[in-house]
Design an enzyme around this catalytic site. Structure first.
Site, mmCIF file in Angstrom:
data_model
loop_
_atom_site.group_PDB
_atom_site.id
_atom_site.type_symbol
_atom_site.label_atom_id
_atom_site.label_comp_id
_atom_site.label_asym_id
_atom_site.label_seq_id
_atom_site.Cartn_x
_atom_site.Cartn_y
_atom_site.Cartn_z
ATOM 1 N N SER A 126 0.832 -1.203 0.000
ATOM 2 C CA SER A 126 0.000 0.000 0.000
ATOM 3 C C SER A 126 0.867 1.253 0.000
ATOM 4 O O SER A 126 2.026 1.223 0.418
ATOM 5 C CB SER A 126 -0.849 -0.038 1.269
ATOM 6 O OG SER A 126 -1.324 1.240 1.580
ATOM 7 N N TYR A 152 -0.343 -0.332 10.121
ATOM 8 C CA TYR A 152 -0.668 -1.007 8.852
ATOM 9 C C TYR A 152 0.463 -0.817 7.838
ATOM 10 O O TYR A 152 0.973 -1.778 7.257
ATOM 11 C CB TYR A 152 -1.979 -0.420 8.338
ATOM 12 C CG TYR A 152 -2.404 -0.825 6.950
ATOM 13 C CD1 TYR A 152 -2.971 -2.067 6.707
ATOM 14 C CD2 TYR A 152 -2.286 0.066 5.872
ATOM 15 C CE1 TYR A 152 -3.404 -2.426 5.424
ATOM 16 C CE2 TYR A 152 -2.714 -0.277 4.599
ATOM 17 C CZ TYR A 152 -3.269 -1.521 4.382
ATOM 18 O OH TYR A 152 -3.698 -1.873 3.127
ATOM 19 N N LYS A 156 2.968 -3.657 6.293
ATOM 20 C CA LYS A 156 3.095 -3.869 4.843
ATOM 21 C C LYS A 156 4.566 -3.747 4.421
ATOM 22 O O LYS A 156 5.059 -4.545 3.625
ATOM 23 C CB LYS A 156 2.254 -2.833 4.075
ATOM 24 C CG LYS A 156 0.750 -3.041 4.178
ATOM 25 C CD LYS A 156 0.302 -4.226 3.359
ATOM 26 C CE LYS A 156 -1.193 -4.381 3.297
ATOM 27 N NZ LYS A 156 -1.627 -5.657 2.730
HETATM 28 N N1 LIG Z 1 -8.757 -1.846 -1.185
HETATM 29 C C1 LIG Z 1 -7.758 -0.972 -1.180
HETATM 30 O O1 LIG Z 1 -7.949 0.234 -1.451
HETATM 31 C C2 LIG Z 1 -6.354 -1.416 -0.870
HETATM 32 C C3 LIG Z 1 -5.305 -0.503 -0.967
HETATM 33 C C4 LIG Z 1 -4.011 -0.908 -0.654
HETATM 34 C C5 LIG Z 1 -3.772 -2.225 -0.287
HETATM 35 N N2 LIG Z 1 -4.809 -3.089 -0.193
HETATM 36 C C6 LIG Z 1 -4.543 -4.449 0.254
HETATM 37 O O2 LIG Z 1 -5.154 -5.385 -0.617
HETATM 38 C C7 LIG Z 1 -5.617 -6.518 0.126
HETATM 39 C C8 LIG Z 1 -7.089 -6.733 -0.179
HETATM 40 O O3 LIG Z 1 -7.788 -5.544 0.131
HETATM 41 P P1 LIG Z 1 -9.375 -5.532 0.232
HETATM 42 O O4 LIG Z 1 -9.800 -4.141 0.006
HETATM 43 O O5 LIG Z 1 -9.947 -6.611 -0.603
HETATM 44 O O6 LIG Z 1 -9.566 -5.875 1.768
HETATM 45 P P2 LIG Z 1 -10.825 -6.551 2.486
HETATM 46 O O7 LIG Z 1 -10.838 -6.062 3.890
HETATM 47 O O8 LIG Z 1 -12.057 -6.357 1.676
HETATM 48 O O9 LIG Z 1 -10.450 -8.080 2.452
HETATM 49 C C9 LIG Z 1 -9.506 -8.620 3.308
HETATM 50 C C10 LIG Z 1 -10.002 -9.996 3.703
HETATM 51 O O10 LIG Z 1 -9.021 -10.583 4.587
HETATM 52 C C11 LIG Z 1 -9.737 -11.445 5.441
HETATM 53 N N3 LIG Z 1 -8.979 -11.768 6.647
HETATM 54 C C12 LIG Z 1 -8.703 -10.954 7.695
HETATM 55 N N4 LIG Z 1 -8.076 -11.648 8.666
HETATM 56 C C13 LIG Z 1 -7.934 -12.911 8.205
HETATM 57 C C14 LIG Z 1 -7.387 -14.086 8.773
HETATM 58 N N5 LIG Z 1 -6.866 -14.105 9.998
HETATM 59 N N6 LIG Z 1 -7.400 -15.219 8.052
HETATM 60 C C15 LIG Z 1 -7.937 -15.228 6.801
HETATM 61 N N7 LIG Z 1 -8.495 -14.138 6.210
HETATM 62 C C16 LIG Z 1 -8.496 -13.012 6.928
HETATM 63 C C17 LIG Z 1 -11.004 -10.653 5.784
HETATM 64 O O11 LIG Z 1 -12.021 -11.503 6.275
HETATM 65 C C18 LIG Z 1 -11.333 -9.968 4.462
HETATM 66 O O12 LIG Z 1 -12.319 -10.658 3.728
HETATM 67 C C19 LIG Z 1 -5.334 -6.215 1.599
HETATM 68 O O13 LIG Z 1 -4.145 -6.852 1.976
HETATM 69 C C20 LIG Z 1 -5.149 -4.720 1.623
HETATM 70 O O14 LIG Z 1 -4.274 -4.321 2.666
HETATM 71 C C21 LIG Z 1 -6.089 -2.722 -0.481
#
Ligand SMILES: NC(=O)c1ccc[n+]([C@@H]2O[C@H](COP(=O)([O-])OP(=O)(O)OC[C@H]3O[C@@H](n4cnc5c(N)ncnc54)[C@H](O)[C@@H]3O)[C@@H](O)[C@H]2O)c1
Length: 325
Positions: A126, A152, A156
């Site tokens: 991120s 966070y 990362k």
């Molecule tokens: N969406 C964004 O804007 C964005 C930006 C930068 C980075 N990211 C990264 O991309 C990835 C996906 O993002 P997203 O928006 O789909 O997030 P999200 O929160 O929608 O999905 C993350 C999923 O991880 C699961 N999770 C959490 N703890 C867990 C565990 N102990 N075991 C198994 N699963 C677990 C949650 O249940 C959730 O469904 C993340 O790592 C996030 O940090 C997302």
């Protein structure tokens, strides 16, 4: 000779990006097999109903190493590690953030180096890894030293470093991609500090009053879900030699002010929808979001063949067409 179908693991597959990635992977190669996992059984997206026989969906808490071991014994061709606790969530719960965002990831990488050396791993990092910029127009890139200002971002960055080191040693073949703030996210608000950037469009288009917790002239680095997942698909196919001395790539996105998101909302939904956004500043959220850079140099991504983002109006329009009844 025909190409062997890939079997891909997606963790966090019930989440926003995971759901979109399943469809994008099958669109790019319809012979792909996918195992989706999350803390509860992730739904198979309706767009890929026809591919049900190629998809397995399973519930595993990846902080439980015994269960994680059983899952990883499946020896996948590519591992998309999308599970995580988002920015406000990891700031509010230090223990949980480190357990999920650091420990469970290290566990998986160590399992792979021992049992499947050289396995391909895609890790969504991120822009929260960066520290505050000294001027709003400062441009950052993969060579800017990260000084994360949230747990966070710190977690990362630690996994990025681990992926770089294990890849340098040939223990895994990792690719860390720094995602922009992806808008517009369907569903409910999340524990991400940037949740409002989707909320002001999503809630307003649904006719619901909502709050904007930051000043409207704040610039942000955002990207569309379509292009982010297309680039996530693409990154697994880049030959590892092309990454050079490190495996981190800033994904394409765009600089927009919150005001410009509001204007795109008004262009697509009209003034009435725009007026549902009420300014109510939250210094905690504002401080986290302000600490992220809003201008990124993404030349490395373009050199690796990644796609440029679509316009902000198209992003809002696409969301309205797909998610607003
Ligand atoms: N969406 C964004 O804007 C964005 C930006 C930068 C980075 N990211 C990264 O991309 C990835 C996906 O993002 P997203 O928006 O789909 O997030 P999200 O929160 O929608 O999905 C993350 C999923 O991880 C699961 N999770 C959490 N703890 C867990 C565990 N102990 N075991 C198994 N699963 C677990 C949650 O249940 C959730 O469904 C993340 O790592 C996030 O940090 C997302």
């Amino acid at each position: 000779m025909s190409k062997k179908s890939e079997h891909i693991l997606i963790t966090g597959a019930g989440g926003f990006i995971g759901q979109a990635l399943v469809s994008a992977l099958l669109q790019s190669d319809s012979s792909t097999n996918i195992t989706m996992t999350d803390v509860s059984v992730p739904p198979i997206p309706s767009q890929v109903e026809n591919y049900k026989s190629q998809i397995t969906a399973t519930a595993i808490d990846l902080t439980n190493s015994e269960d994680a071991n059983k899952l990883l014994a499946g020896k996948f061709d590519v591992y998309y590690l999308l599970h995580g606790i988002m920015s406000s969530g990891s700031e509010a719960n230090l223990e949980l953030g480190y357990r999920v965002n650091l420990d469970s990831h290290r566990f998986i990488l160590d399992y792979l180096r021992e049992h499947q050396q050289g396995a391909k791993v895609v890790f969504p990092s991120s822009l929260a890894v960066f520290g505050p910029v000294s001027r709003q127009d400062e441009v950052v890139s993969e060579t800017t030293m990260p000084f994360p200002q949230s747990s966070y971002g710190t977690q990362k960055f630690m996994i990025e470093c681990l992926i770089n080191d294990y890849s340098r040693r040939g223990l895994v073949d990792g690719r860390s991609v720094r995602l922009p703030t992806v808008i517009v996210r369907p569903g409910k608000p999340t524990a991400a500090a940037s949740s409002f950037a989707s909320g002001i469009v999503r809630e307003s288009l649904a006719g619901v009053r909502n709050t904007l917790p930051v000043r409207s002239d704040l610039d942000m680095w955002v990207g569309s879900p379509d292009i982010v997942v297309q680039n996530l698909v693409l990154v697994k196919n880049i030959p590892k030699e092309r990454f050079g001395i490190h495996r981190t790539v800033c994904l394409p996105g765009q600089t927009v002010s919150v005001q410009q998101i509001l204007e795109a909302l008004e262009r697509v939904g009209g003034k009435e929808k725009r007026n549902l956004v009420i300014e109510e500043r939250d210094p905690v959220i504002e401080k986290i979001v302000e600490s992220w850079p809003s201008r990124l140099d993404t030349n490395r991504a373009f050199t690796l063949g990644m796609h440029k983002d679509i316009s902000l109006t198209e992003i809002v329009q696409n969301f309205a067409e797909r998610h607003v009844k």
